[in-house]
Design a protein around this motif. Structure first.
Motif, PDB file in Angstrom:
ATOM      1  N   GLY A 158       0.729  33.691  15.500  1.00 58.43           N
ATOM      2  CA  GLY A 158       0.055  33.632  14.465  1.00 58.43           C
ATOM      3  C   GLY A 158       0.539  34.127  12.892  1.00 58.43           C
ATOM      4  N   THR A 159       1.434  35.219  13.248  1.00 61.05           N
ATOM      5  CA  THR A 159       1.897  35.592  11.868  1.00 61.05           C
ATOM      6  C   THR A 159       3.046  34.575  11.415  1.00 61.05           C
ATOM      7  N   VAL A 160       3.616  33.977  12.145  1.00 64.20           N
ATOM      8  CA  VAL A 160       4.534  33.107  11.774  1.00 64.20           C
ATOM      9  C   VAL A 160       3.934  31.821  11.119  1.00 64.20           C
ATOM     10  N   MET A 161       3.127  31.295  11.898  1.00 64.73           N
ATOM     11  CA  MET A 161       2.057  30.420  11.298  1.00 64.73           C
ATOM     12  C   MET A 161       1.522  30.457   9.886  1.00 64.73           C
ATOM     13  N   VAL A 162       0.997  31.812   9.787  1.00 64.71           N
ATOM     14  CA  VAL A 162       0.234  31.972   8.426  1.00 64.71           C
ATOM     15  C   VAL A 162       1.309  32.140   7.494  1.00 64.71           C
ATOM     16  N   ASP A 166       1.345  29.841   4.263  1.00 65.03           N
ATOM     17  CA  ASP A 166       1.195  30.512   2.927  1.00 65.03           C
ATOM     18  C   ASP A 166       2.413  29.921   2.050  1.00 65.03           C
ATOM     19  N   GLY A 167       3.302  29.215   2.561  1.00 65.27           N
ATOM     20  CA  GLY A 167       4.093  28.648   1.480  1.00 65.27           C
ATOM     21  C   GLY A 167       5.771  28.940   1.975  1.00 65.27           C
ATOM     22  N   GLU A 168       5.816  30.057   2.941  1.00 63.01           N
ATOM     23  CA  GLU A 168       7.452  30.182   3.394  1.00 63.01           C
ATOM     24  C   GLU A 168       7.922  28.873   4.220  1.00 63.01           C
ATOM     25  N   GLU A 169       9.073  28.859   3.970  1.00 67.54           N
ATOM     26  CA  GLU A 169       9.800  27.720   4.902  1.00 67.54           C
ATOM     27  C   GLU A 169       9.834  28.175   6.467  1.00 67.54           C
ATOM     28  N   ALA A 170       9.658  27.268   7.133  1.00 71.82           N
ATOM     29  CA  ALA A 170       9.605  27.862   8.601  1.00 71.82           C
ATOM     30  C   ALA A 170      10.741  28.588   8.958  1.00 71.82           C
ATOM     31  N   GLU A 171      11.784  28.226   8.662  1.00 73.72           N
ATOM     32  CA  GLU A 171      12.991  28.962   9.173  1.00 73.72           C
ATOM     33  C   GLU A 171      12.911  30.472   8.796  1.00 73.72           C
ATOM     34  N   ALA A 172      12.550  30.589   7.415  1.00 69.02           N
ATOM     35  CA  ALA A 172      12.709  32.029   6.750  1.00 69.02           C
ATOM     36  C   ALA A 172      11.370  32.566   7.742  1.00 69.02           C
ATOM     37  N   ALA A 173      10.282  32.041   7.894  1.00 67.65           N
ATOM     38  CA  ALA A 173       9.319  32.777   8.464  1.00 67.65           C
ATOM     39  C   ALA A 173       9.673  33.541   9.666  1.00 67.65           C
ATOM     40  N   ALA A 174      10.317  32.542  10.634  1.00 63.52           N
ATOM     41  CA  ALA A 174      10.954  33.014  11.866  1.00 63.52           C
ATOM     42  C   ALA A 174      11.828  33.837  11.611  1.00 63.52           C
ATOM     43  N   VAL A 205       7.658  18.757  18.462  1.00 60.95           N
ATOM     44  CA  VAL A 205       6.649  18.103  17.877  1.00 60.95           C
ATOM     45  C   VAL A 205       6.081  18.962  16.665  1.00 60.95           C
ATOM     46  N   ALA A 206       5.852  18.365  15.509  1.00 61.66           N
ATOM     47  CA  ALA A 206       5.391  19.040  14.055  1.00 61.66           C
ATOM     48  C   ALA A 206       4.019  19.637  14.273  1.00 61.66           C
ATOM     49  N   TRP A 207       3.629  20.170  15.586  1.00 63.03           N
ATOM     50  CA  TRP A 207       2.655  20.933  15.720  1.00 63.03           C
ATOM     51  C   TRP A 207       2.573  22.125  14.924  1.00 63.03           C
ATOM     52  N   ASP A 208       1.823  22.839  14.147  1.00 63.58           N
ATOM     53  CA  ASP A 208       2.057  24.180  13.638  1.00 63.58           C
ATOM     54  C   ASP A 208       2.480  25.067  14.390  1.00 63.58           C
ATOM     55  N   SER A 209       1.742  25.329  15.830  1.00 61.66           N
ATOM     56  CA  SER A 209       2.098  26.168  16.871  1.00 61.66           C
ATOM     57  C   SER A 209       3.528  26.115  17.239  1.00 61.66           C
ATOM     58  N   GLU A 210       4.104  24.813  17.575  1.00 63.92           N
ATOM     59  CA  GLU A 210       5.302  24.601  17.911  1.00 63.92           C
ATOM     60  C   GLU A 210       6.637  24.630  17.080  1.00 63.92           C
ATOM     61  N   ILE A 211       6.154  24.380  15.653  1.00 63.45           N
ATOM     62  CA  ILE A 211       7.058  24.576  14.578  1.00 63.45           C
ATOM     63  C   ILE A 211       7.425  26.261  14.630  1.00 63.45           C
ATOM     64  N   ALA A 212       6.574  27.019  14.821  1.00 63.80           N
ATOM     65  CA  ALA A 212       6.432  28.246  14.709  1.00 63.80           C
ATOM     66  C   ALA A 212       7.345  28.749  15.902  1.00 63.80           C
ATOM     67  N   SER A 213       6.772  28.419  17.295  1.00 65.06           N
ATOM     68  CA  SER A 213       7.721  28.817  18.353  1.00 65.06           C
ATOM     69  C   SER A 213       9.146  28.364  18.290  1.00 65.06           C
ATOM     70  N   THR A 214       9.419  27.079  17.901  1.00 60.83           N
ATOM     71  CA  THR A 214      10.684  26.577  18.115  1.00 60.83           C
ATOM     72  C   THR A 214      11.471  27.267  16.987  1.00 60.83           C
ATOM     73  N   VAL A 216      11.509  30.307  15.805  1.00 62.85           N
ATOM     74  CA  VAL A 216      11.841  31.568  16.385  1.00 62.85           C
ATOM     75  C   VAL A 216      12.876  31.509  17.482  1.00 62.85           C
ATOM     76  N   MET A 217      12.767  30.835  18.524  1.00 61.92           N
ATOM     77  CA  MET A 217      13.699  30.624  19.502  1.00 61.92           C
ATOM     78  C   MET A 217      14.963  30.066  18.918  1.00 61.92           C
ATOM     79  N   ALA A 218      14.943  29.290  17.991  1.00 59.05           N
ATOM     80  CA  ALA A 218      16.230  28.842  17.537  1.00 59.05           C
ATOM     81  C   ALA A 218      16.802  30.043  16.708  1.00 59.05           C
ATOM     82  N   LYS A 219      16.173  30.688  16.024  1.00 61.21           N
ATOM     83  CA  LYS A 219      16.861  31.884  15.483  1.00 61.21           C
ATOM     84  C   LYS A 219      17.430  32.887  16.505  1.00 61.21           C
ATOM     85  N   VAL A 220      16.702  33.178  17.411  1.00 61.92           N
ATOM     86  CA  VAL A 220      17.138  34.139  18.657  1.00 61.92           C
ATOM     87  C   VAL A 220      18.413  33.640  19.106  1.00 61.92           C
TER      88      VAL A 220
END
Ligand code: PBE
Length: 300
Positions: A158-162, A166-174, A205-214, A216-220
């Motif tokens: 949820g933290t990543v998704m919100v 709220d305007g952050e790039e997915a990569e930056a949020a992760a 897939v560009a689902w909000d939940s999976e944009i977040a998880s993917t 984060v895992m990419a960064k790790v």
């Protein structure tokens, strides 16, 4: 409901009352609170869905069948289009029925409720599984271990998704989540060797939940020394990619119900690397201000 919203709905009701008094008869075309139209009439018997390959779309077609909702149609589009339609309806307190799931930021930003599903068309508590290609352990043992260890909860995602909505790039949020949660990341990477530029492809897939998880895992994995490619596709092709080995893993395996058809279709052609989150859910979703509670109410 906050105070401003309450005020707005109070004044809408009094305007409606004034209008009725002026007309002197009941107005059946209002289509919102106070309407005596059925919910179906109010929303033109339309359920607002997402991309056609999503498991929740299949579950919704099943619900239409299970509950005998003959007049109803499920429209398809994308999750972004669906949440845009939700915002538009919500801002005006208009009725809308969508295909919702949790974790999702929409439940944080809006007051929403799932419709009860006594027939169980949407299953019960779902889990999110990480699905790897065959031979991943042999080819990339370090990635395999991290993917197997990957576990987080609704609040994390949820933290990543919100942040993203709220305007952050997915990569930056992760990246921010990873920095702020080094203890969790350390559990996933404990005892795993660093690598030097091995390539890993994550399908999603560009689902909000999976944009977040993917993300984060990419960064790790990148921090572990991998070169990560994120491949955004539709749901069917996502499963196909892991099954035919063109992607190494997907983090979006919603089971046992949501992706049952895909999981069965490719049975034996992938390895289930385990559960990253439990207690997730899919179902028909409406704003709290709507006066219905169950999918059965859509029959009227
Ligand atoms: N979802 C999000 C997906 C799985 C993850 C619920 C939209 C689906 O329905 O397939």
């Amino acid at each position: 409901m906050n105070f401003t919203k309450k005020l707005a709905s109070v004044s809408a009701v009094s305007l409606l009352a004034l209008g009725l008094a002026a007309c002197g008869d009941s107005d059946k075309d209002k289509g919102s609170a106070g309407s005596d139209k059925s919910i179906g009439e109010q929303v033109d018997y339309k359920i607002t869905g997402i991309d056609p390959g999503a498991g929740i779309m299949e579950a919704t077609e099943r619900a239409i069948d299970d509950y005998g909702l003959d007049k109803w149609t499920l429209t398809s589009g994308s999750s972004a289009a669906m949440t845009a339609a939700l915002k538009k309806a919500y801002d005006k307190e208009k009725p809308i029925i969508i295909t919702g799931w949790t974790p999702h930021w929409m439940f944080t930003k809006y007051d929403l409720k799932y419709l009860d599903d006594p027939e169980g068309s949407y299953g019960g508590a779902e889990e999110i599984h990480t699905i790897g290609r065959l031979d991943l352990e042999k080819d990339h043992p370090e990635a395999y271990q991290i993917l197997q260890n990957f576990k987080w909860d609704e609040e994390d995602m949820g933290t990543v998704m919100v942040d993203i909505i709220d305007g952050e790039e997915a990569e930056a949020a992760a990246e921010k989540w990873v920095e702020d949660n080094q203890d969790k990341v350390a559990e996933w990477t404990e005892g795993v060797d660093k690598v030097d530029g091995e390539e890993i492809t994550l399908a999603y897939v560009a689902w909000d939940s999976e944009i977040a998880s993917t993300n984060v895992m990419a960064k790790v994995l990148e921090d572990q020394g991998f070169k990560v490619k994120m491949s955004q596709v539709e749901a069917g092709p996502m499963w196909t990619a892991v099954a035919d080995g063109s992607a190494d893993a997907l983090l979006a395996g919603w089971l046992p119900v949501t992706h049952k058809t895909y999981a069965e279709k490719y049975d034996g052609k992938y390895e289930d690397l385990g559960t990253s989150m439990t207690g997730v859910k899919i179902g028909l979703t409406v704003p709290e201000y709507m006066d219905i509670d169950s999918i059965e109410d859509l029959k009227e």
